[in-house]
Write an enzyme that holds these catalytic residues in place. Structure first.
Site, PDB file in Angstrom:
ATOM      1  N   GLY A  47      40.951  43.581  45.952  1.00 10.07           N
ATOM      2  CA  GLY A  47      41.978  42.810  45.270  1.00 10.07           C
ATOM      3  C   GLY A  47      41.422  42.118  44.043  1.00 10.07           C
ATOM      4  O   GLY A  47      41.115  42.766  43.061  1.00 10.07           O
ATOM      5  N   TYR A  48      41.290  40.794  44.125  1.00 12.21           N
ATOM      6  CA  TYR A  48      40.845  39.975  43.005  1.00 12.21           C
ATOM      7  C   TYR A  48      41.738  40.180  41.789  1.00 12.21           C
ATOM      8  O   TYR A  48      41.251  40.367  40.676  1.00 12.21           O
ATOM      9  CB  TYR A  48      39.386  40.268  42.630  1.00 12.21           C
ATOM     10  CG  TYR A  48      38.373  39.858  43.655  1.00 12.21           C
ATOM     11  CD1 TYR A  48      38.087  38.510  43.881  1.00 12.21           C
ATOM     12  CD2 TYR A  48      37.699  40.814  44.400  1.00 12.21           C
ATOM     13  CE1 TYR A  48      37.141  38.139  44.822  1.00 12.21           C
ATOM     14  CE2 TYR A  48      36.751  40.447  45.346  1.00 12.21           C
ATOM     15  CZ  TYR A  48      36.479  39.104  45.550  1.00 12.21           C
ATOM     16  OH  TYR A  48      35.553  38.739  46.474  1.00 12.21           O
ATOM     17  N   HIS A  49      43.048  40.132  42.012  1.00  5.46           N
ATOM     18  CA  HIS A  49      43.982  40.263  40.897  1.00  5.46           C
ATOM     19  C   HIS A  49      45.352  39.730  41.286  1.00  5.46           C
ATOM     20  O   HIS A  49      45.611  39.436  42.446  1.00  5.46           O
ATOM     21  CB  HIS A  49      44.083  41.714  40.425  1.00  5.46           C
ATOM     22  CG  HIS A  49      44.703  42.643  41.428  1.00  5.46           C
ATOM     23  ND1 HIS A  49      43.943  43.302  42.371  1.00  5.46           N
ATOM     24  CD2 HIS A  49      45.981  43.001  41.654  1.00  5.46           C
ATOM     25  CE1 HIS A  49      44.744  44.047  43.120  1.00  5.46           C
ATOM     26  NE2 HIS A  49      45.989  43.873  42.709  1.00  5.46           N
ATOM     27  N   ALA A  50      46.204  39.627  40.289  1.00  7.09           N
ATOM     28  CA  ALA A  50      47.622  39.295  40.469  1.00  7.09           C
ATOM     29  C   ALA A  50      48.420  40.281  39.632  1.00  7.09           C
ATOM     30  O   ALA A  50      47.856  41.032  38.830  1.00  7.09           O
ATOM     31  CB  ALA A  50      47.899  37.857  40.019  1.00  7.09           C
ATOM     32  N   ARG A  95      45.656  37.728  44.916  1.00  7.88           N
ATOM     33  CA  ARG A  95      45.412  38.212  46.269  1.00  7.88           C
ATOM     34  C   ARG A  95      44.001  38.745  46.403  1.00  7.88           C
ATOM     35  O   ARG A  95      43.446  39.336  45.472  1.00  7.88           O
ATOM     36  CB  ARG A  95      46.424  39.264  46.696  1.00  7.88           C
ATOM     37  CG  ARG A  95      46.233  40.701  46.244  1.00  7.88           C
ATOM     38  CD  ARG A  95      46.607  41.059  44.847  1.00  7.88           C
ATOM     39  NE  ARG A  95      47.772  40.443  44.296  1.00  7.88           N
ATOM     40  CZ  ARG A  95      49.017  40.879  44.428  1.00  7.88           C
ATOM     41  NH1 ARG A  95      49.238  41.994  45.050  1.00  7.88           N
ATOM     42  NH2 ARG A  95      50.021  40.232  43.882  1.00  7.88           N
TER      43      ARG A  95
END
Length: 133
Positions: A47-50, A95
């Site tokens: 993840g590590y993104h929106a 997330r």
């Protein structure tokens, strides 16, 4: 922050279980993309993104994992382990998916096709983006 988990209807008998998902009935959006993750190594975080526009439902169809949701002001951790339970992830939500069991298969139902321009991959940019809203 409100966490929304959907409990999907299960149909089962001596042959096993079945869950059917239909857009706008079981899923609150049109499904334009489906993907899944598996064989995620121990200690790996995904993840590590929106997303600016995209909405998702995450379903751990096998095994278990944890999801960190962050709206820029509040963070919540969610445990997924039931193949008939889906976690709604709205747009503008950071997330991170982690603590995958060895046998985990995490499926994602997405409201849009892949579009790199919809991603926010830098946490500071995410905070700036959500604070402007």
């Amino acid at each position: 922050m409100q966490i929304v988990k959907y409990q999907f209807q299960q149909h089962g008998d001596e042959r096993g279980q079945l869950v059917a998902l239909e857009e706008f009935i079981d899923i609150p959006f049109e499904i334009k993309r489906v993907y899944y993750m598996y064989d995620t190594g121990l200690g790996v975080t995904r993840g590590y993104h929106a997303h600016k526009s995209l909405e998702q439902i995450l379903i751990c169809i096998h095994g278990s994992c944890k999801i960190l949701l962050d709206n820029g002001t509040e963070k919540k951790k969610v445990f997924l382990e039931k193949p008939y339970e889906g976690l709604y992830v709205p747009n503008n939500m950071w997330r991170e998916m982690y603590d995958f069991s060895e046998d985990a298969v995490l499926m994602c139902l997405a409201s849009e096709v892949y579009n790199e321009d919809d991603y926010i991959r830098d946490y500071d940019e995410f905070l700036t983006f959500v604070n402007k809203k």
